[in-house]
Design an enzyme around this catalytic site. Sequence first.
Site, PDB file in Angstrom:
ATOM      1  N   SER A 189      41.471  33.663  38.444  1.00  0.00           N
ATOM      2  CA  SER A 189      42.160  32.458  38.907  1.00  0.00           C
ATOM      3  C   SER A 189      41.572  31.153  38.416  1.00  0.00           C
ATOM      4  O   SER A 189      42.159  30.100  38.617  1.00  0.00           O
ATOM      5  CB  SER A 189      42.170  32.436  40.421  1.00  0.00           C
ATOM      6  OG  SER A 189      40.876  32.135  40.877  1.00  0.00           O
ATOM      7  N   HIS A 217      45.337  36.862  43.271  1.00  0.00           N
ATOM      8  CA  HIS A 217      46.103  35.748  42.684  1.00  0.00           C
ATOM      9  C   HIS A 217      47.399  36.218  42.035  1.00  0.00           C
ATOM     10  O   HIS A 217      48.013  35.481  41.268  1.00  0.00           O
ATOM     11  CB  HIS A 217      45.232  34.984  41.691  1.00  0.00           C
ATOM     12  CG  HIS A 217      44.123  34.271  42.382  1.00  0.00           C
ATOM     13  ND1 HIS A 217      44.280  33.029  42.970  1.00  0.00           N
ATOM     14  CD2 HIS A 217      42.853  34.653  42.660  1.00  0.00           C
ATOM     15  CE1 HIS A 217      43.150  32.668  43.554  1.00  0.00           C
ATOM     16  NE2 HIS A 217      42.266  33.644  43.375  1.00  0.00           N
ATOM     17  N   THR A 245      45.502  39.443  49.015  1.00  0.00           N
ATOM     18  CA  THR A 245      45.361  38.496  50.126  1.00  0.00           C
ATOM     19  C   THR A 245      46.738  38.206  50.710  1.00  0.00           C
ATOM     20  O   THR A 245      47.759  38.352  50.026  1.00  0.00           O
ATOM     21  CB  THR A 245      44.715  37.173  49.667  1.00  0.00           C
ATOM     22  OG1 THR A 245      44.528  36.343  50.806  1.00  0.00           O
ATOM     23  CG2 THR A 245      45.587  36.421  48.677  1.00  0.00           C
ATOM     24  N   LYS A 248      47.566  33.470  50.129  1.00  0.00           N
ATOM     25  CA  LYS A 248      47.918  32.633  48.978  1.00  0.00           C
ATOM     26  C   LYS A 248      49.442  32.692  48.786  1.00  0.00           C
ATOM     27  O   LYS A 248      50.162  32.002  49.486  1.00  0.00           O
ATOM     28  CB  LYS A 248      47.112  33.055  47.755  1.00  0.00           C
ATOM     29  CG  LYS A 248      45.593  32.906  48.023  1.00  0.00           C
ATOM     30  CD  LYS A 248      44.746  33.103  46.807  1.00  0.00           C
ATOM     31  CE  LYS A 248      43.275  33.304  47.114  1.00  0.00           C
ATOM     32  NZ  LYS A 248      42.567  32.150  47.628  1.00  0.00           N
TER      33      LYS A 248
END
Length: 406
Positions: A189, A217, A245, A248
Site C-alpha cells: 500500500s 488493501h 481488513t 478500509k
Amino acid sequence: MNYGQVFDEAIGRLHKEGRYRVFIDIMRNKGAYPNARCFHGHNGPKPITVWCSNDYLAMGQHPKVIEAMENALHDVGAGSGGTRNIGGNTHLHVELERELADLHGKEGALLFTSGYVSNDATLSTLAKLLPGCVIFSDELNHASMIAGIRNSGCEKRVFRHNDLEHLEQLLAAEDFDTPKVIAFESVYSMDGDVAPIHAICDLAEKYNALTYIDEVHAVGMYGEHGGGISERDEAAHRIDIIEGTLGKAFGVMGGYIAADTRVIDCIRSYAPGFIFTTSLSPVLVAGVLAAVKHLKSSNEERDAQQAAAALLKEKMRKAGLPVMPSVTHIVPLMIGDPVRAKQISDILLAEYGVYVQPINFPTVPRGTERLRFTPGPAHTAEMMDELVTALVEIWDRMELELRKAA
Ligand SMILES: Cc1ncc(COP(=O)(O)O)c(C=O)c1O
C-alpha cells in the site's frame, strides 16, 4: 533511573529526525465525503478535503451501511457483551463469517477485532502448530505480519520484495519436509505495486509450503465480487489463508482470515488474540455485512475509484510532479525527506484546505518519505485540478524540481 528523562530523550529523537507524529483533529461530513472539518489550530472548524483516507470506496458513509448499523443498534444494542466463546457470538458474526468465506471461495472464515490482530494472531499461532516451521516473509510485509512471525518464535527468512529468484533460493535451502509458510501481501500500500501471486504459488507447490496472503488493501477493491487481487487473478483457490481488513474498502472496522475448515478450527481454538478478547460489536458487524454484500454485486464504486486514481496520476504526471509508478489505486508522490514531506503537508492543510498525511519511517524506509493520495469515487476532477495547482505552487515556492511533463 530518571524515567522522565528517558521518555524526553526518546521523544526528542523523533523531533530531531522530523518524524514526531502529530494527529490531525478532524470530523468527516457524512454524505459529503471527502469533505471534512478540521479542528486543529484554527478559530473554529475549517472545511478541508481528505486525500489520504483508506475508506477507499466511501463505504463508511454508504446509506446501506449506515442503515444496517442503525438497525442493529436499535435491535441488539451497542456491544457484543463477551468473547466469541462466552456470550459474544451473535448471529451477525456467524452470518458475516459465512459471507466472507463465500467471498473468497473458502470453507470458512474467522473474524478478529482488526486486520493487525488477524495477522498477528494467525501467523503466530500457525507457526507454533507446525513443528520446526520456517516462515518466508517479503521484506516489505506489514508490521502486523512481522509481529506475528516474531511472536511465533519460529525461524524466519526474509526475501527481497517480490523477488521470486531470491524466494526460491531460500526455499531450496530448506529440507523439503520442513514445514514452510510463505507470507506476503497482494497490494503493497505504500508503493502501490502487486505481488506475482501465481508465481509464488508455483514455488509453494514446488517446495511444499503453505501460502498466507494479506489482501488488506485489495479486498472490496479488486475482483468481480471484491475478493481482492486473488479473485482478480483467479488465484484464490491456490492460497491457503487469505487475510483482510473490514476497516478500509469495507468502510467499518475489524479483520478476518478465510481458509479451509481445519485451519479456521485451529486458529479459533489456539490463537490467544482471537480467544481472549471481546468480539466485535454487532453494530460494526452489521455494517460490514451490508458493505460486503453490496460490494459483491456492485462494481460501480470499484470502477469509479480506479478511474479517479488513474485521472489523478495522469494530472500529476502532466504537471511534472514525482508520482511513483503505482499500478493500483494508490497514488504516492515521492518527497524523499521527512522534514520536507511534513512541511508540504502542513502548507497544503493550512493554505489550501487539503489534508494528506506525510508518510515517514518506519512506515516506509528512510529517504523514501512521501505523500500518499487515495482518491475515491467522490473526488471530482475539479478537486484534483485544485490539488495539482496547489502542489505545483508549493513546488515552485520551495524551489523543488518538476519533471519534464511526459
Ligand atoms: C498491509 C496491512 N495489513 C494489515 C493492516 C492492519 O489492518 P487494520 O487497520 O484493520 O488493523 C494494515 C493497515 O492498517 C496494512 O496496511
